[in-house]
Each structure stands twice: as C-alpha cells, then as structure tokens.
Scaffold this motif. Structure first.
Motif, PDB file in Angstrom:
ATOM      1  N   GLU A 113      84.838  49.729  41.876  1.00 13.20           N
ATOM      2  CA  GLU A 113      84.847  51.145  42.215  1.00 13.20           C
ATOM      3  C   GLU A 113      83.936  51.932  41.282  1.00 13.20           C
ATOM      4  O   GLU A 113      83.180  52.807  41.707  1.00 13.20           O
ATOM      5  CB  GLU A 113      86.284  51.688  42.150  1.00 13.20           C
ATOM      6  CG  GLU A 113      87.139  51.229  43.342  1.00 13.20           C
ATOM      7  CD  GLU A 113      88.629  51.440  43.129  1.00 13.20           C
ATOM      8  OE1 GLU A 113      89.356  51.552  44.121  1.00 13.20           O
ATOM      9  OE2 GLU A 113      89.069  51.486  41.958  1.00 13.20           O
ATOM     10  N   LEU A 117      90.328  53.129  37.955  1.00 12.13           N
ATOM     11  CA  LEU A 117      89.336  52.586  38.881  1.00 12.13           C
ATOM     12  C   LEU A 117      88.989  51.150  38.508  1.00 12.13           C
ATOM     13  O   LEU A 117      88.882  50.812  37.325  1.00 12.13           O
ATOM     14  CB  LEU A 117      88.067  53.446  38.844  1.00 12.13           C
ATOM     15  CG  LEU A 117      88.211  54.909  39.279  1.00 12.13           C
ATOM     16  CD1 LEU A 117      86.871  55.626  39.171  1.00 12.13           C
ATOM     17  CD2 LEU A 117      88.759  55.021  40.688  1.00 12.13           C
ATOM     18  N   SER A 153      88.045  58.567  36.396  1.00  9.58           N
ATOM     19  CA  SER A 153      89.118  57.573  36.291  1.00  9.58           C
ATOM     20  C   SER A 153      90.263  58.077  35.431  1.00  9.58           C
ATOM     21  O   SER A 153      91.135  57.318  35.021  1.00  9.58           O
ATOM     22  CB  SER A 153      88.560  56.259  35.737  1.00  9.58           C
ATOM     23  OG  SER A 153      87.894  56.493  34.518  1.00  9.58           O
TER      24      SER A 153
END
Lengths: 243, 243
Positions: A22, A18, A13
């Motif tokens: 996710e 994210l 990330s």
DNA sequence: CGGTTATTTGACCGACTTCAACTGCAGTGG
DNA sequence: CCACTGCAGTTGAAGTCGGTCAAATAACCG
C-alpha cells in the motif's frame, strides 16, 4: 523531495496501518512535484478539478475572493496534507490554492483516486479521512469567525496550527517557523491587518506568545488554549502523536 | 414516510444514474425513521458517531456552541440531505444536530456505509458527493461570515437556501415555507438577532423579499443574487434542476 | 545603499452589539 | 369572551469592537 514524500506517507499511515504494498502504491501515485514561490497561485478558480494535491513542503492557503478584492482564507495547508480529494467526484474548482511560503506540492490524478477505492480500500479510507478532517476544520472556522472575538479567534487559530505542526513534527520545543504574514492571519479570521496587529500585541504583552522574525514561540500553551477554548477533538488526530 | 424516502432516492440519483438494484439497496439501508420536535436535539456533542443521517422531512441545523452559550449554526440541512457520511471513518461527533422545525430523520449504520464502497461503488460515489458538497458549502460560509457584510451575508444565505429548496422541489413560484426564526439566521451569520431584524427589514423595504408568517417570498431574485454576489457553482448541482 | 514591503501607531469612524422597553400574536385557562 | 402568559419580532438609545485613513518606523532584498 524523497524525504518530503515520506512525511506524507507517514501521515497517511497514522490512523490505518499500511502494508508495504500500500505504501508503495501510495508513493507511486504521487507525481509531478513542483515548487511555487511565496505568494504565487498554485490553482485558480475555474481550473479543471482533476487532481488531488499533496503538500510536500511549505505552507499553502485555500482562498476565496469577492469581486471587489475582499479575500478569505478557508484553510491553511501544511506539509503532509492531502487536499482536494473531492476531485474524484466533483468537477469544478470553486476556490484557489496559493503558496504562503515557498512550497512544493505534488498531485494525484483524479483517475488514481477513483481507482484506489477498489484496489486499496485502506488507502481509500486514509484519503477520505484527510478530506473529512479538512471539512471538520472548516466547520470549526465557521465558529471561530462567527462567534469568537478577534482575540479568542487569533488564539484559536494559533492553537490549531501548532497542534497540527506538532503532529507532523514541525515543532522545536514550543518554537515554530512561522511564514504567515499578518495579512494572512487577517484573511483567516475575517479581520483587517491593523486589527490583527493589535491583537497579536495583546497576546505578546500578556506573555502568551512571542511572534517575530518569521518565528512563533508559544510561552504559555495552557493559557492560550484556555483563552481560545481550544479542544483538539475536531482535528480527529487519534494517533500516537495526539498529545 | 415512504414518499419522503423517495425524495432522498431522487436526490441521490441526481448526478449518477442508479440502477434498480442500487436504489433498492439504498432504500434498504435507511432505517429507523424518527421525528423530533422543533428545537429539540437530534444528536449531541460526544455522541458516538456511528450513523449517517438522512433528512426525510423538516429542517435541521448543525451547530456548535461555546462554553458561555454563544452558538453558531454550521449548516442548514433540508429534506433529501445525507449528512455525517464521515461517520464511516471518524469516531467522535464534534458538533450537534437539532431540529429547526418538526423533522423526521432516518439513519444509515456506519457498517453499511463502509460496506457500500465495495458492493455498490456508484452509491458510494453518491454518498461522497453529498459529503463533499456539504464541505464546499461550509467553506462558502467561512467567506460569507468572514468577509461579507451583514446585508450581503443575509442575502447570500437566502439565495443558497432557495437554490437548494428549488433543487428538491420545495418551492411554489418564488414562495417558500420558512420555519427559521431570526435567531437561527443570526446563528448562521454570526450576528445578533437584533441586527438580523434590521437587515431583514432592509431587504424588505428594498423590495427584494417578503418574509413573514413563516413564509419567504423572493420578489427580485436577480437583484438579491447580485447583492449577495451569489454564484451557485459551489453547490455543485449540475443535474437537470440546476436552473 | 535605495526601494519595496511588512509592521506599528494614532485618530477617527461605523457596523454591529447590548440593554431595555414595547408590540403583536397564539395558546391557555378562567 | 377576555385576562394572562410566553415568545417572536420590532424599535430606540448608548456603547464597543473592529474598520478606515494616514503616516511613521522597521525589516527585507537586490
């Protein structure tokens, strides 16, 4: 193990924010963590290439070998790295993964990687970024081995490693755990171990680094980078930790 | 130009059978064909990396340079190749593209590549295959430069080129147009031009190749491959033309 | 401890580089 | 037609970076 997965999720990330969903999906994909002893193979030439691999802890090397035993390291893999994303598209492994230090890795099945493109496009993008950055690093290695001197190349390799280690928080004020043997450095740079030894001593005696007891201290980072002509652009680390 | 695009489309559908709609979409994405003279740059370090590039005709080199002028070729690009697919994810160019022979290339805007993932998954997969194969080739080059002798490396480079040329139909019974200068070969292999010359003569005098007048003839392909330890697996060409 | 593996040192050797000069060839212009 | 130019390729001699061989420490590990 849980903590290790977090390093991976954090790295994923770094560039793309994210969502919780996710992140959850990401962590759910990562299965079957296994640890390998230093020096042992994790995947061999000819193995079916049906999983991507996540490095949770320890260091790995991607290697190729010639029939007579000459060996070349193609990449050093560090915690948080996601490799072999190309398993989603290509079929056969043409290189080898082996543990440098005791290492624990998990895998993501090929089907999950392929599926993620449709379901979680941003995750897919994060996967591709990993793959493309590894390719960019390989290209820099071609330059490193082809055109830099042994001393410059060694300096460059060390610069790359500490830069990547910094990015995942494996540093301690210029001091890094360093499980690589001189044989590994030689196989990274296309040199003999004996010459690696001489080069390391040059770096030591010019006061740029300390390297002993499985530990690396970078004393003059600027000078080391200047010697190596190291510019971190090719690592494409643009996140907060970019330094 | 039209014919050139067809080579590209044919190569794209080598592994994944593309529908008529997909082929049409593919050809529609390819815009702004431009031709460059031999030796001139096509894209430079620091350029915005916002397009992928399709080679329609001629040969290009992906290169990096050190501040003092030492130069390394990272990849030879041939007609049909799609490169810089990573433009969809990464931001900045860290290498250079230059024409080896007079070359015409077209580009695919970054937005189109990103969009294709959702709209035409199989095209997306074909794009990724191209990118991953180029990465696999770069890794083989690391081995080639790091661990093979000059003679072996030269043989390997030639094997790779003729294998890829065969795959896109650029051969003529073991004879190939060969626009590379010895300087290019040197920059591929991390050697001096002088040593390249000597190595080429070794290959000539052992009857493996003829290389003159911008033309390469491979006389003993098996022997050349054996000398190079060339196994085409890393090229991941599994289509009909795999030979 | 002893046995194994990693690092270090020294002497010698060889692959490849560097420097310098020469050849062959295509283009250019007189 | 032939000098003149420039570039790619070729050749030779000398030098260097890094390799090989062999042996001596030094660190690791059960």
């Amino acid at each position: 193990m849980r903590g290790s997965s977090e390093i991976f999720a954090a790295k994923m990330s770094l560039h793309v924010e994210l969502s919780a969903a996710e992140k959850a999906a990401l962590l759910a994909m990562v299965t079957r963590p296994q640890t390998s002893k230093a020096g042992s193979p994790v995947a061999a030439v000819g193995d079916p290439l049906d999983t991507a691999t996540v490095v949770l802890d320890g260091l790995l090397a991607r290697t190729k070998q010639l029939p007579d035993g000459r060996r070349q390291i193609l990449a050093i893999l560090i915690p948080g790295d996601l490799v072999d994303v190309h398993a989603s598209v290509l079929r056969q492994r043409d290189d080898q993964l082996e543990a440098i230090s005791t290492a624990t890795v998990a895998v993501i099945p090929q089907s999950r990687i392929a599926g993620v493109a449709a379901e979680f496009p941003r995750l897919h993008e994060a996967f591709l970024r990993e793959a493309f950055i590894e390719a960019a690093i390989a290209r820099e290695w071609v330059l490193n081995i082809g055109r830099r001197t042994a001393l410059e190349g060694m300096a460059h390799l060390l610069c790359e490693l500490i830069h990547r280690w910094d990015a995942v928080g494996l540093s301690d004020g210029g001091k890094y755990p360093f499980p690589l043997k001189q044989q590994h450095l030689a196989d990274c740079l296309g040199l003999s171990t004996i010459h690696v030894n001489r080069v390391v001593q040059q770096l030591r005696s010019s006061g740029l680094i300390e390297l002993e007891r499985r530990s690396l201290s970078v004393l003059k980072r600027q000078d080391l980078q200047r010697l190596a002509d190291f510019t971190p652009g090719y690592l494409h680390v643009t996140g907060a930790k970019a330094a």
